[in-house]
Design an enzyme around this catalytic site. Structure first.
Site, PDB file in Angstrom:
ATOM      1  N   SER A  64       6.722  -4.365  -4.260  1.00 14.87           N
ATOM      2  CA  SER A  64       6.370  -2.972  -4.571  1.00 14.87           C
ATOM      3  C   SER A  64       6.225  -2.073  -3.348  1.00 14.87           C
ATOM      4  O   SER A  64       6.110  -0.849  -3.494  1.00 14.87           O
ATOM      5  CB  SER A  64       5.069  -2.927  -5.367  1.00 14.87           C
ATOM      6  OG  SER A  64       5.326  -3.286  -6.691  1.00 14.87           O
ATOM      7  N   LYS A  67       8.606   0.706  -3.257  1.00 17.45           N
ATOM      8  CA  LYS A  67       8.470   1.919  -4.078  1.00 17.45           C
ATOM      9  C   LYS A  67       8.171   3.155  -3.230  1.00 17.45           C
ATOM     10  O   LYS A  67       8.546   4.268  -3.590  1.00 17.45           O
ATOM     11  CB  LYS A  67       7.358   1.718  -5.124  1.00 17.45           C
ATOM     12  CG  LYS A  67       7.699   0.648  -6.175  1.00 17.45           C
ATOM     13  CD  LYS A  67       6.476   0.299  -7.011  1.00 17.45           C
ATOM     14  CE  LYS A  67       6.793  -0.750  -8.070  1.00 17.45           C
ATOM     15  NZ  LYS A  67       5.570  -1.221  -8.770  1.00 17.45           N
ATOM     16  N   TYR A 189      16.337  -1.493  -9.235  1.00 12.99           N
ATOM     17  CA  TYR A 189      14.899  -1.769  -9.091  1.00 12.99           C
ATOM     18  C   TYR A 189      14.655  -3.227  -8.652  1.00 12.99           C
ATOM     19  O   TYR A 189      13.889  -3.492  -7.721  1.00 12.99           O
ATOM     20  CB  TYR A 189      14.170  -1.455 -10.410  1.00 12.99           C
ATOM     21  CG  TYR A 189      12.703  -1.815 -10.361  1.00 12.99           C
ATOM     22  CD1 TYR A 189      11.805  -1.045  -9.631  1.00 12.99           C
ATOM     23  CD2 TYR A 189      12.233  -2.956 -11.010  1.00 12.99           C
ATOM     24  CE1 TYR A 189      10.470  -1.397  -9.562  1.00 12.99           C
ATOM     25  CE2 TYR A 189      10.893  -3.312 -10.946  1.00 12.99           C
ATOM     26  CZ  TYR A 189      10.018  -2.535 -10.217  1.00 12.99           C
ATOM     27  OH  TYR A 189       8.697  -2.888 -10.137  1.00 12.99           O
ATOM     28  N   TYR A 240      -2.637   0.393  -7.102  1.00 14.50           N
ATOM     29  CA  TYR A 240      -2.831   0.317  -8.551  1.00 14.50           C
ATOM     30  C   TYR A 240      -4.291   0.527  -8.926  1.00 14.50           C
ATOM     31  O   TYR A 240      -4.922   1.470  -8.462  1.00 14.50           O
ATOM     32  CB  TYR A 240      -2.303  -1.030  -9.094  1.00 14.50           C
ATOM     33  CG  TYR A 240      -0.992  -1.396  -8.483  1.00 14.50           C
ATOM     34  CD1 TYR A 240       0.134  -0.625  -8.751  1.00 14.50           C
ATOM     35  CD2 TYR A 240      -0.863  -2.452  -7.597  1.00 14.50           C
ATOM     36  CE1 TYR A 240       1.342  -0.927  -8.169  1.00 14.50           C
ATOM     37  CE2 TYR A 240       0.350  -2.765  -7.020  1.00 14.50           C
ATOM     38  CZ  TYR A 240       1.447  -1.987  -7.306  1.00 14.50           C
ATOM     39  OH  TYR A 240       2.621  -2.289  -6.732  1.00 14.50           O
ATOM     40  N   VAL A 258       3.517  -7.660  -4.386  1.00 17.18           N
ATOM     41  CA  VAL A 258       3.074  -8.991  -4.805  1.00 17.18           C
ATOM     42  C   VAL A 258       3.648 -10.116  -3.933  1.00 17.18           C
ATOM     43  O   VAL A 258       3.317 -11.283  -4.143  1.00 17.18           O
ATOM     44  CB  VAL A 258       3.366  -9.290  -6.302  1.00 17.18           C
ATOM     45  CG1 VAL A 258       2.505  -8.431  -7.205  1.00 17.18           C
ATOM     46  CG2 VAL A 258       4.839  -9.152  -6.635  1.00 17.18           C
TER      47      VAL A 258
HETATM   48  N1  GLN Z   1       8.904  -7.049  -8.848  1.00 18.43           N
HETATM   49  C1  GLN Z   1       7.559  -6.863  -9.261  1.00 18.43           C
HETATM   50  C2  GLN Z   1       7.526  -6.285 -10.654  1.00 18.43           C
HETATM   51  O1  GLN Z   1       8.336  -5.443 -10.946  1.00 18.43           O
HETATM   52  C3  GLN Z   1       6.876  -5.947  -8.286  1.00 18.43           C
HETATM   53  C4  GLN Z   1       5.424  -5.821  -8.589  1.00 18.43           C
HETATM   54  C5  GLN Z   1       4.548  -5.573  -7.382  1.00 18.43           C
HETATM   55  O2  GLN Z   1       4.850  -5.886  -6.223  1.00 18.43           O
HETATM   56  N2  GLN Z   1       3.372  -5.089  -7.678  1.00 18.43           N
HETATM   57  O3  GLN Z   1       6.735  -6.669 -11.478  1.00 18.43           O
END
Ligand code: GLN
Length: 304
Positions: A64, A67, A189, A240, A258
């Site tokens: 993430s 992003k 994505y 988050y 993650v």
């Molecule tokens: N690839 C993970 C997902 O889409 C990324 C989530 C994350 O890093 N919080 O669920």
């Protein structure tokens, strides 16, 4: 002058043998096989100096963290119209929750929950002939490192297990907030999440957010105002449903993934990347959070 090397060495020494280091992400084998003992720190100072300790030079899955970079690529293209399709409010929910998306008519709360990042990916798919390549080249450019690449096994596994992300994309589509095919958008994505980078490469790539939009090579990628806005979203939404806690403990804009990476920055001062793959129950690196709390406490450097 603050002795950054001494400070990160002290933090590393204190935390590296910590027994309670959280759990590595288990939803795909490529992440669940990562050794939780990895622990790297890299600081890039605005004066050009770097400081590092531990596994700062081992590539890991940025997940993430990507992003923030996809938003940075899309913002100069779509400018203010971006905010018609994605909001800028913290969600107070886990990154993959969908309830608010339905209640709020398909407008994701922010670009860092999965649904928001998928809407941003859709914009990139609309704009670029080869969006995966365009995104990868952008990241390579920012980090000034052509060796950065996708991990295709991770991208494939993300796709095989990504039912929630398919649901998010379909929900966006049903609210007319997705222009392209669900499959095409998720392909971008899943690939952006699969990119592997070292702590050093991430500190370098995020340099522009601490430098009013100008990257390490002094190219102006974002206006000062765009950099400010993305930093604000990193502060309020980068972690988050733990964004409040991160602001409270650390006091810097940042973004987690993650894969266990956290990048944080102080405008005009530094970027810092920490990698420790064990996650807390909110999906943020457990040691990463602790290390950053110590870092801003010991250096007395935070936005507050
Ligand atoms: N690839 C993970 C997902 O889409 C990324 C989530 C994350 O890093 N919080 O669920």
């Amino acid at each position: 002058m603050i002795d950054f090397q001494n400070i990160i060495e002290g933090i590393h020494k204190e935390l590296k043998d910590e027994m309670n280091r959280g759990l590595v992400a288990s939803y795909i084998p490529e992440l669940s096989n990562i050794d939780a003992q990895n622990f790297g720190i890299h600081v890039k100072h605005m004066n050009g100096k770097s400081y590092a300790i531990g596994q700062w030079n081992v590539p890991f899955s940025i997940q993430s963290i990507s992003k923030a970079l996809s938003l940075a690529l899309a913002l100069p293209i779509y400018k203010e119209s971006i905010w018609e399709r994605v909001d800028v409010e913290p969600s107070g929910n886990p990154f993959n929750h969908l309830t608010l998306l339905e209640l709020e008519n398909g407008i994701p709360r922010n670009p860092f929950i999965n649904a928001g990042a998928i809407a941003i990916a859709d914009m990139l798919v609309s704009h670029f002939d080869n969006p995966k390549q365009a995104f990868l080249e952008y990241v390579r450019d920012l980090a000034n490192d052509q060796s950065i690449t996708f991990n295709y096994d991770v991208a494939r596994s993300e796709r095989q297990t990504g039912f929630g992300n398919f649901a998010a994309a379909n929900l966006l589509k049903s609210f007319h907030n997705l222009e392209n095919d669900v499959d095409e958008v998720l392909d971008l994505y899943f690939h952006q999440c699969s990119i592997e980078m070292t702590c050093e490469q991430l500190s370098n790539a995020f340099f522009m957010f601490a430098n009013h939009g100008k990257c390490l090579q002094q190219k102006q990628h974002l206006t000062q105002s765009q950099a400010k806005r993305i930093n604000a979203i990193m502060l309020t939404c980068g972690f988050y449903d733990e964004a409040g806690e991160f602001a409270f403990e650390v006091g810097l804009p940042g973004k987690s993934g993650v894969g266990g990476g956290i990048i944080a920055l102080l405008p005009n001062h530094f970027t810092i990347t920490i990698w420790s793959p064990g996650l807390n129950e909110k999906g943020n690196s457990l040691l990463g959070m602790k290390a950053l709390e110590q870092f801003t406490t010991k250096t007395k450097l935070s936005i507050f």
